[in-house]
Write an enzyme that holds these catalytic residues in place. Structure first.
Site, mmCIF file in Angstrom:
data_model
loop_
_atom_site.group_PDB
_atom_site.id
_atom_site.type_symbol
_atom_site.label_atom_id
_atom_site.label_comp_id
_atom_site.label_asym_id
_atom_site.label_seq_id
_atom_site.Cartn_x
_atom_site.Cartn_y
_atom_site.Cartn_z
ATOM 1 N N HIS A 131 -14.737 18.240 29.162
ATOM 2 C CA HIS A 131 -13.933 17.480 28.202
ATOM 3 C C HIS A 131 -14.158 18.018 26.795
ATOM 4 C CE1 HIS A 131 -12.065 14.047 26.190
ATOM 5 N NE2 HIS A 131 -13.167 13.870 25.486
ATOM 6 N N GLU A 200 -9.553 6.967 28.457
ATOM 7 C CA GLU A 200 -10.648 7.901 28.721
ATOM 8 C C GLU A 200 -11.395 7.398 29.950
ATOM 9 O OE1 GLU A 200 -13.017 8.535 25.171
ATOM 10 O OE2 GLU A 200 -11.585 10.039 24.433
ATOM 11 N N GLU A 202 -14.399 6.976 32.021
ATOM 12 C CA GLU A 202 -15.840 7.042 31.775
ATOM 13 C C GLU A 202 -16.576 6.153 32.778
ATOM 14 O OE1 GLU A 202 -17.234 6.593 27.784
ATOM 15 O OE2 GLU A 202 -15.418 7.447 26.885
ATOM 16 N N ASP A 234 -12.402 3.892 27.841
ATOM 17 C CA ASP A 234 -12.513 3.903 26.381
ATOM 18 C C ASP A 234 -11.141 4.260 25.795
ATOM 19 O OD1 ASP A 234 -13.447 4.058 23.768
ATOM 20 O OD2 ASP A 234 -14.145 6.123 24.008
ATOM 21 N N TYR A 245 -11.258 10.634 11.745
ATOM 22 C CA TYR A 245 -12.577 10.915 12.316
ATOM 23 C C TYR A 245 -13.450 11.834 11.489
ATOM 24 C CZ TYR A 245 -12.000 15.659 14.221
ATOM 25 O OH TYR A 245 -11.859 17.004 14.375
ATOM 26 N N LYS A 254 -10.930 3.589 18.179
ATOM 27 C CA LYS A 254 -11.665 3.214 19.385
ATOM 28 C C LYS A 254 -11.998 1.726 19.435
ATOM 29 C CE LYS A 254 -12.543 7.505 20.863
ATOM 30 N NZ LYS A 254 -12.334 7.993 22.224
HETATM 31 CA CA CA Z 1 -15.143 8.022 24.780
#
Ligand code: CA
Length: 428
Positions: A131, A200, A202, A234, A245, A254
């Protein structure tokens, strides 16, 4: 680490709970994941263990006097293992405890599942090198991996208030977030609903025993501090993320929602699926506090992971959705134990019920991206679904479903259930 395979993993075990013997169930008697549930108008959460399509109410079964799941999670590994033995034995065919346990069963279809525990602090890592490389390439084609990546598990401190549980039906529902974004050719940003909403894939690791502030957890003891794993999504707002960011990392991109599955599969249950943890030959060996023979011998866990998408149109057509990708947790670059050792090496104290996100678990192949950012090449290559719909990022009404399971010759397959969430339109 002491990951013993014992009688609770015997593939021949059968339960008097018939649905637990169905080869397709995620919750045979070899699994026994923990969660919280309540019935009807109950206000308080009860501690439950999934068995087939039922939940075993631990308090009613008189398995433990502990009513608060975080207290149960803070037990040491031996005590947790002893509890597993008692629950396993009570659920087995011809158990002398059958009557008492039977009175403590509730169908999963009749309960509301809560978050596995009240989540304290939440940290999200970035442990898939596949990733990190694929995403890094979109920003820095010549230098996708930053120099620290192979030396320490990258992470950031996230927000727990908006972590929700995957419930029956649509799972966690949440509004498409608003935030600032700036088009590449624009001179100024604007406030707008997210236009590049992503998932995402996870895993979440729940912290068991706490450590005292100032007392790092040694790698050899790290798994004592992990209660179990659950699926974790996520959700990410890519356009908001790209603008905000730098230089400190994700914030509003997020914090609007994350979804966790309701059942924590314990490290005990995962013992048969441990594998050697190896780095590519030319990669640097981790610093000594992140390295041990034990971690190399069985630090990895073989967990098959999948992402499914069900659009609103598929739902209307009564179609279950379709699989977008699959990967395996064994391909991680950092193990759970390394995350605990690194997180605490500064002296940071972990508390029972804290949550670690693994980071997006992409596999080595391009079709194994754990996010749409990867699968659609940053929105440049739309994905065509079998009903003709196309996606680069998520649309309102889309449900994303994460699944996970472990299988290995000679052992019973165990699963994680599902982690489902559905996108609602932005706040008007
Ligand atoms: Ca993440």
């Amino acid at each position: 680490m002491n990951l013993a395979i014992d009688q609770t993993h015997d593939p021949a075990l059968q339960s008097w709970v018939e649905s637990a013997n169905d080869p397709a169930t995620d919750f045979p008697v070899q699994n026994l994941p923990f969660g919280r549930f309540r019935r009807g108008d109950d206000l308080d959460w009860c501690i439950g263990v999934a068995i087939g399509d039922q939940v075993l109410d631990l308090s009613r079964a008189k398995v433990t006097e502990i009513q608060d799941i975080k207290r149960l999670m803070s037990l040491n590994r031996q005590a947790r293992h002893a509890l597993r033995l008692v629950i396993s034995q009570g659920l087995l065919h011809r158990s002398p405890d059958e009557a008492r346990f039977r009175a403590a069963l509730v169908p999963q279809a009749e309960v509301e599942m809560g978050l596995p525990c009240e989540i304290g602090d939440y940290t999200d890592f970035y442990t898939s090198i596949h990733h990190a490389t694929t995403v890094g390439k979109q920003f820095r084609p010549d230098n996708p991996l930053l120099p620290n990546y192979k030396w320490l598990p990258i992470g950031y401190h996230g927000r727990s208030s908006s972590i929700g549980v995957s419930r029956a039906g649509l799972g966690q529902t949440f509004r498409r977030p608003w935030g600032q974004s700036k088009a590449p050719d624009a001179t100024e940003p604007k406030l707008t609903p997210c236009g590049r909403l992503d998932f995402e894939l996870e895993l979440g690791a729940f912290i068991a025993q706490p450590n005292a502030m100032g007392e790092p957890v040694r790698l050899a003891d790290a798994e004592e501090h992990v209660f179990g794993l659950a699926l974790f999504n996520d959700w990410s707002a890519r356009d908001i993320q790209a603008w905000e960011y730098q230089p400190l990392g994700p914030f509003l991109s997020k914090n609007f929602a994350s979804t966790v599955s309701p059942w924590m599969v314990t490290l005990d249950a995962l013992a048969p699926f441990r594998e050697p943890f190896n780095r590519p030959e030319n990669d640097p060996a981790p610093l000594p506090y992140l390295d041990s023979p034990e971690n190399r011998k069985q630090g990895a866990i073989n967990i098959e992971l999948e992402v499914w998408l069900q659009t609103a149109r598929m739902r209307a057509d009564k179609r279950p959705g379709e699989r977008l990708m699959q990967s395996n947790y064994r391909d991680t670059y950092w193990t759970v134990a390394q995350l605990v050792a690194h997180h605490t090496v500064s002296g940071c104290n972990l508390r029972s019920g804290d949550l670690f996100g693994s980071g997006t678990l992409s596999g080595p192949r391009p079709d194994q991206g754990g996010s749409l950012l990867e699968l659609s090449l940053g929105g440049k290559r739309p994905i065509t679904l079998s009903n003709g719909e196309q996606r680069t990022f998520l649309e309102d009404g889309d449900s994303v479903i994460l699944r996970g399971y472990c299988q290995r010759e000679g052992f019973r397959r165990i699963g994680f259930g599902e982690c489902r969430g559905t996108v609602l339109p932005a706040h008007p």
